[in-house]
Structures are given as C-alpha cells and as structure tokens.
Design a protein around this motif. Sequence first.
Motif, PDB file in Angstrom:
ATOM      1  N   VAL A 200       0.829  -1.214   0.000  1.00  0.00           N
ATOM      2  CA  VAL A 200       0.000   0.000   0.000  1.00  0.00           C
ATOM      3  C   VAL A 200       0.858   1.256   0.000  1.00  0.00           C
ATOM      4  CG1 VAL A 200      -2.035  -1.070   1.058  1.00  0.00           C
ATOM      5  CG2 VAL A 200      -0.258  -0.121   2.528  1.00  0.00           C
TER       6      VAL A 200
ATOM      7  N   VAL B 161      -4.195  -1.636  -3.438  1.00  0.00           N
ATOM      8  CA  VAL B 161      -5.208  -2.046  -2.472  1.00  0.00           C
ATOM      9  C   VAL B 161      -4.968  -3.482  -2.036  1.00  0.00           C
ATOM     10  CG1 VAL B 161      -7.695  -2.388  -2.142  1.00  0.00           C
ATOM     11  CG2 VAL B 161      -6.885  -0.570  -3.639  1.00  0.00           C
TER      12      VAL B 161
ATOM     13  N   VAL C 220      -7.105  -6.537  -0.523  1.00  0.00           N
ATOM     14  CA  VAL C 220      -8.501  -6.930  -0.366  1.00  0.00           C
ATOM     15  C   VAL C 220      -8.552  -8.229   0.442  1.00  0.00           C
ATOM     16  CG1 VAL C 220     -10.622  -7.596  -1.553  1.00  0.00           C
ATOM     17  CG2 VAL C 220      -9.111  -5.882  -2.574  1.00  0.00           C
TER      18      VAL C 220
ATOM     19  N   TYR D 215      -4.133  -8.760  -3.860  1.00  0.00           N
ATOM     20  CA  TYR D 215      -3.563  -7.430  -3.986  1.00  0.00           C
ATOM     21  C   TYR D 215      -3.951  -6.868  -5.346  1.00  0.00           C
ATOM     22  CZ  TYR D 215      -0.966  -9.359  -0.130  1.00  0.00           C
ATOM     23  OH  TYR D 215      -0.642  -9.963   1.054  1.00  0.00           O
TER      24      TYR D 215
END
Length: 69
Positions: free
Chosen positions: A9, A15, A17, A60
């Motif tokens: 990040v 992101v 998840v 990711y």
Amino acid sequence: MNLINEVHVQEPGLVVVDVAAADAATALALQDALAAQWATAKADRVTRDPGQPGVRLRCYVDLRQPLGS
C-alpha cells in the motif's frame, strides 16, 4: 489474516482486499472478477480460521490500471 505489508500500500491506487466467504468457490470467483478489471496478484488458495465460519482470501489489486484493460 497476517498483517498488511507496507509495500502493498505504498502508493495511491494499491489495495489489499481481504475476503470472507461461505466457500472457496465464492471467494475465488470474487478474486477472478477483480482480476478481470484490474491487475491483481491472485491467491492460489483460501484459508480457514479455526472456530470461524467460511473461508478467507487475500489478494492485492492495482487500481492505477484503466478498467477492463
């Protein structure tokens, strides 16, 4: 789930998840749907947490890529 690594990040648009689903097929289907839209580092398996319902998966996603490309 393990702690999130800072490198995943470190820039806007990246992101992590975390998915909780009733079964592996559902979790993997969501991951495939994400991968169809954005660059996604896909997990090859789901995990089960003792005493918790369902399965978990972490993938990711790079949202900097244009949708559908």
